[in-house]
Structures are given as C-alpha cells and as structure tokens.
Design a protein around this motif. Sequence first.
Motif, PDB file in Angstrom:
ATOM      1  N   GLN A  65       0.703  -1.032   0.097  1.00 57.53           N
ATOM      2  CA  GLN A  65       0.015  -0.076   0.158  1.00 57.53           C
ATOM      3  C   GLN A  65       0.839   1.149   0.021  1.00 57.53           C
ATOM      4  N   VAL A 121       0.565   2.558  -5.237  1.00 59.48           N
ATOM      5  CA  VAL A 121      -0.909   3.006  -5.132  1.00 59.48           C
ATOM      6  C   VAL A 121      -1.053   3.738  -6.634  1.00 59.48           C
ATOM      7  N   ILE A 122       0.126   4.509  -6.790  1.00 62.06           N
ATOM      8  CA  ILE A 122      -0.177   5.355  -8.143  1.00 62.06           C
ATOM      9  C   ILE A 122      -0.052   4.337  -9.299  1.00 62.06           C
ATOM     10  N   ARG A 166      -0.876   1.383  -9.579  1.00 54.32           N
ATOM     11  CA  ARG A 166      -1.877   0.392  -9.505  1.00 54.32           C
ATOM     12  C   ARG A 166      -3.338   1.234  -9.823  1.00 54.32           C
ATOM     13  N   ASP A 167      -3.335   2.507  -9.317  1.00 53.28           N
ATOM     14  CA  ASP A 167      -4.731   3.057  -9.622  1.00 53.28           C
ATOM     15  C   ASP A 167      -4.825   3.998 -10.877  1.00 53.28           C
ATOM     16  N   ARG A 168      -3.704   4.492 -11.247  1.00 55.19           N
ATOM     17  CA  ARG A 168      -3.671   5.399 -12.253  1.00 55.19           C
ATOM     18  C   ARG A 168      -3.121   5.011 -13.498  1.00 55.19           C
ATOM     19  N   GLY A 183      -2.585   1.308 -13.802  1.00 47.75           N
ATOM     20  CA  GLY A 183      -3.269  -0.015 -14.237  1.00 47.75           C
ATOM     21  C   GLY A 183      -2.014  -1.175 -14.042  1.00 47.75           C
ATOM     22  N   ASP A 191       0.226  -3.349 -11.426  1.00 45.25           N
ATOM     23  CA  ASP A 191       0.265  -3.710 -10.073  1.00 45.25           C
ATOM     24  C   ASP A 191       1.713  -4.484  -9.871  1.00 45.25           C
TER      25      ASP A 191
END
Length: 278
Positions: free
Chosen positions: A117, A122-123, A125-127, A129, A131
């Motif tokens: 986390q 996070v950047i 994964r979330d922005r 795509g 991981d």
Amino acid sequence: MKALGLTPFALYVLAFLAVPTVLAVASGFVGPDGGFTLEHLAVLGDPVVLESFWASLWLSALTALLGAVIGALACVALSALPEGGPVRRIVDAAASVLAQFGGVMLAFAFIATIGVQGLLTVILRDRLGTDPYADGVWLYQLPGLILPYLYFQIPLMIIVFLPALAAVKPQWAEATATLGGSPRHYWGRVALPVLAPAFLGSLLLLFANAFSSFATAAALISQGAQIVPLQIRAALIGETGAGQAGASGVLALGMIAVMALVMAGYSALMRRAARWQR
C-alpha cells in the motif's frame, strides 16, 4: 604515551566488540549441563542452515557488485567536478548520511514507498493500471532486500572509492597522451590497474557490510529465517531452550569465519592500493 592515548578506544573495543564476540561464540560449545560440547557443530550440516548461508552469500555478493559498479561510476562523474564545489560537498554529505541509514527506518521508508500500500505502488496500480505485486509480495521476501541494501551500499562505495580515484594523478593521462597513447590505453594500462586493488577492496567491504546486516532484513522479513542473521534470531527466540542458544553460537562462528576471510582480503588489497595514494 602514544599507547596510553589509545587506552579508551581499546577498552571500548574490548567491552563492546571483543567480549560479546567471545561470549557469543563460546555459547556454541556449552551443553545443556553447562559443560563443553561439540554437538552444536552439527547445525552447520543442516540443509536449512546451509541454504541460509548460501542465500546470505549470493545476496551480499549481488548487492556488493551492483553497489560497487554504480558507486564507482558515480565516483568517476564526481571526480570531474571541483573538489570544493557545492555538488561535491552535497554528495559527500549525503553519502555519509545514507551509508548509515538502515534498520527499521530504512525498512519503513521502503514499505511506505513501494510496499503493498505504498505511495508509488498505489499510483502505479490506480492510475496506470500496473500492479507491482501481481506475481507476489516480493518486497517481504529475500529478493526484496536487494533494493534496500543498495540504498546504503552505493553511498558506502562512494565514500571508500572516491579517495582512491582522486589519487589518480592527471599527469598520468597527460604522459600517456604525450607518448601517443589513446584514452583506451590510459584506462586499460594505467588507471584501471592502479584502481583495481581499491575497487576490489571496496567490493569486499560492501560484501561484509551486506553479509552482517540484520535490522533491515528483520524489519522486512517477519516470517522465516532466510539469511544467517535471521537464523541466529530464530535460534535465540525459539522455544526449544538452551540447545537453540548453542546453535546460535555456532552460526555466529560461521559468520565470523566468513567475515575474517573477507576482511583479510580487504586489508591486503587496501595495503596494495595505499601505495598509489601516498
């Protein structure tokens, strides 16, 4: 009088280095009844222990080699800058601090940045795509120690190798050019042979630094004992009593033997490198 001035340092080494080392090693030869025994030496033949020694060796060798190469390239770049310039002073100061930055704080910095986390995770994964942990939580396994170890290996290389590089005299390059030699001849026949002992000595120092590191690995790897320092921790906090405490002493003896060989090589190489730094 000179020897008297070294007394406080000698007492410090005796109290905080020599005596704890002797006590730790001696515990490996004390049986449950308090008598002398060699039974604990059998732990060195345990496949799990041998695997942890192998893991410690390759992890230390890999991070030492990467740290030495990257640090040496940084030193070459820094050597082209004025010695008293702001960039050199900033890099020297930063290297001195970062070489000592380890343990729980370093582990927390990596967890907060590239952990499951972490901010960067996070950047990505979330922005974007992507991981980084799609194939497993690698940061908390043995390969995850490579990046944290490099964090203090590279600055240490800069500290120990930059003085050797600074000792290479510009007149040597000028003399090579005057005699018709190319830059390739200068580096291949003059600079690199002169710098080789210092580089190899620094490489051994980085290996010893990684091999003896504990706190960073202990903070990142909470499950299992994948390297020797973590094996010693597991033996000391195990629930099987004095037998495991004796095993920890034998493991410490194995580490000391490896470190003694490495530091003997380091001392020999540093004596050879010192000839060109006078």
